[in-house]
Write a protein that holds these residues in place. Sequence first.
Motif, mmCIF file in Angstrom:
data_model
loop_
_atom_site.group_PDB
_atom_site.id
_atom_site.type_symbol
_atom_site.label_atom_id
_atom_site.label_comp_id
_atom_site.label_asym_id
_atom_site.label_seq_id
_atom_site.Cartn_x
_atom_site.Cartn_y
_atom_site.Cartn_z
ATOM 1 N N PHE A 328 6.721 55.927 20.000
ATOM 2 C CA PHE A 328 6.944 56.947 18.981
ATOM 3 C C PHE A 328 5.934 56.698 17.859
ATOM 4 O O PHE A 328 6.256 56.126 16.833
ATOM 5 N N PRO A 329 4.681 57.113 18.066
ATOM 6 C CA PRO A 329 3.623 56.781 17.118
ATOM 7 C C PRO A 329 3.685 57.633 15.854
ATOM 8 O O PRO A 329 4.410 58.620 15.776
ATOM 9 N N GLY A 330 2.900 57.205 14.857
ATOM 10 C CA GLY A 330 2.763 57.983 13.637
ATOM 11 C C GLY A 330 3.665 57.513 12.518
ATOM 12 O O GLY A 330 4.475 56.592 12.667
ATOM 13 N N GLU A 331 3.508 58.178 11.374
ATOM 14 C CA GLU A 331 4.233 57.777 10.162
ATOM 15 C C GLU A 331 5.736 57.897 10.321
ATOM 16 O O GLU A 331 6.493 57.103 9.767
ATOM 17 N N ASP A 332 6.197 58.914 11.042
ATOM 18 C CA ASP A 332 7.639 59.127 11.181
ATOM 19 C C ASP A 332 8.194 58.504 12.453
ATOM 20 O O ASP A 332 9.364 58.663 12.762
ATOM 21 N N GLY A 333 7.345 57.779 13.188
ATOM 22 C CA GLY A 333 7.778 57.232 14.470
ATOM 23 C C GLY A 333 8.922 56.243 14.371
ATOM 24 O O GLY A 333 9.832 56.244 15.203
ATOM 25 N N ALA A 334 8.904 55.399 13.326
ATOM 26 C CA ALA A 334 9.958 54.395 13.174
ATOM 27 C C ALA A 334 11.312 55.056 12.987
ATOM 28 O O ALA A 334 12.313 54.653 13.587
ATOM 29 N N ARG A 335 11.355 56.082 12.158
ATOM 30 C CA ARG A 335 12.625 56.794 11.926
ATOM 31 C C ARG A 335 13.091 57.483 13.211
ATOM 32 O O ARG A 335 14.277 57.457 13.554
ATOM 33 N N GLN A 336 12.151 58.130 13.901
ATOM 34 C CA GLN A 336 12.508 58.842 15.121
ATOM 35 C C GLN A 336 13.041 57.885 16.186
ATOM 36 O O GLN A 336 14.069 58.152 16.817
ATOM 37 N N ALA A 337 12.337 56.767 16.393
ATOM 38 C CA ALA A 337 12.774 55.789 17.389
ATOM 39 C C ALA A 337 14.150 55.242 17.042
ATOM 40 O O ALA A 337 15.025 55.105 17.914
ATOM 41 N N SER A 338 14.359 54.907 15.771
ATOM 42 C CA SER A 338 15.644 54.371 15.340
ATOM 43 C C SER A 338 16.760 55.393 15.532
ATOM 44 O O SER A 338 17.856 55.055 16.006
ATOM 45 N N ALA A 339 16.493 56.658 15.185
ATOM 46 C CA ALA A 339 17.525 57.708 15.314
ATOM 47 C C ALA A 339 17.888 57.939 16.773
ATOM 48 O O ALA A 339 19.069 58.117 17.117
ATOM 49 N N ILE A 340 16.893 57.934 17.660
ATOM 50 C CA ILE A 340 17.168 58.142 19.078
ATOM 51 C C ILE A 340 17.958 56.969 19.654
ATOM 52 O O ILE A 340 18.914 57.168 20.413
ATOM 53 N N ALA A 341 17.596 55.747 19.273
ATOM 54 C CA ALA A 341 18.329 54.581 19.764
ATOM 55 C C ALA A 341 19.784 54.612 19.301
ATOM 56 O O ALA A 341 20.701 54.297 20.079
ATOM 57 N N GLU A 342 20.004 54.986 18.046
ATOM 58 C CA GLU A 342 21.378 55.080 17.531
ATOM 59 C C GLU A 342 22.159 56.154 18.269
ATOM 60 O O GLU A 342 23.336 55.980 18.604
ATOM 61 N N ASP A 343 21.523 57.280 18.536
ATOM 62 C CA ASP A 343 22.206 58.371 19.225
ATOM 63 C C ASP A 343 22.507 58.003 20.671
ATOM 64 O O ASP A 343 23.563 58.364 21.210
ATOM 65 N N MET A 344 21.595 57.269 21.310
ATOM 66 C CA MET A 344 21.823 56.884 22.700
ATOM 67 C C MET A 344 23.039 55.978 22.844
ATOM 68 O O MET A 344 23.749 56.043 23.863
#
Length: 396
Positions: A328-344
């Motif tokens: 999940f590259p880019g400036e918002d990648g950390a938030r996106q990866a974290s949100a997807i992991a939490e949702d999973m």
Amino acid sequence: MMNFSNELRDELDEIEAAGLTKRERLLTSPQGAHITTVQGPALNFCANNYLGLANHPEVVAAAHEGLDGMGFGTASVRFICGTHTQHRELEKEIAEFLGTEDAILFPSAFDANGALFEVLLGNEDAVISDSLNHASIIDGVRLSKAKRFRYENRNMAELEQCLKDAQGSRRILVVTDGVFSMDGYIAPLAEITALAEQYGAAVAVDDSHATGILGSHGAGTPAHAGLSDRVDIVTGTLGKALGGASGGFVASTGEVVELLKQRGRPYLFSNAVAPSLVAGARTALRLAREGDDLRERLTKNAEHFRSRMTEAGFDLLPGSHPIVAVMFPGEDGARQASAIAEDMLKLGVYVIAFSFPVVPQGRARIRVQLSAAHSEADVDACVDAFIASRDRVAHR
């Protein structure tokens, strides 16, 4: 002290604001492909339990036997009164497994790397390290007085330049991870050993994510590359494929092992590995050596996961190891990866997002780790959860 605490709180708030806070999730079951957390049951795709041995009944039974026969702990370091016969037996078995003269146990693989460089290298020597080497190697190198060189990950032109720059040193040691834990990349040992031989250097490999997995009978990346006789030092762990408990080792020549016994600070000043862990690890090592069927299943699971995730449009780092980095590259990648992991996790699939400083800025990922204990249905459920969570997070 109040100002000190306030400053630390400000730093923690910055970490939280950047979406980089790492939170523990509490398990209420033994380690395995299927686990229970305080949130409920889940499929586990983030453990180092590559061969599924962490709760294997034979390993657990052996640990019980070690506990009953040798007690809870050694209450001593090895050279005082902390060495049981089974410590030496495990060391001999590790050495035989990896094709070295001897091996030495440490409380952890972190400690094994923490001991290695300070003991072997002085201010007349040089150490050359891959840029993506594990934190334990980085910290171990810092303890050494040797001249330090670093080359970009798997960049053989830069490694050769480092070797040229290190000429004139008494000893030169090239150190690399066998498998880079955040990417799943396998080190190019054929090229590394060839360059090392050309320039008179020794080679050390941290094989923590390969022992039990790669190579003939799981003997690791040197065996995988057909170079077991050309790698001088192997460090590794009992905390991943070999039972998943704790303990680490250095396997090498008799002289390296003996010098580590005389001067390795984590060996001299830490309690010996507990008897139950040694007994369990010996059984896990045997199961790993005999586990070609487990490695075949692990490979199939990794291939199936990679194939389905690619079809679903996810960005994967290439490779064949059961570590699969979903990027999940880019400036918002950390938030996106974290949100997807939490949702999973809400969907019953346990994965973890990694972001800076564990990985470089802008290179956030969810690291998925396959296990021989996963079924094909488990793998499909993981992919389905990735797809569903990606869509749910995108529409928030």
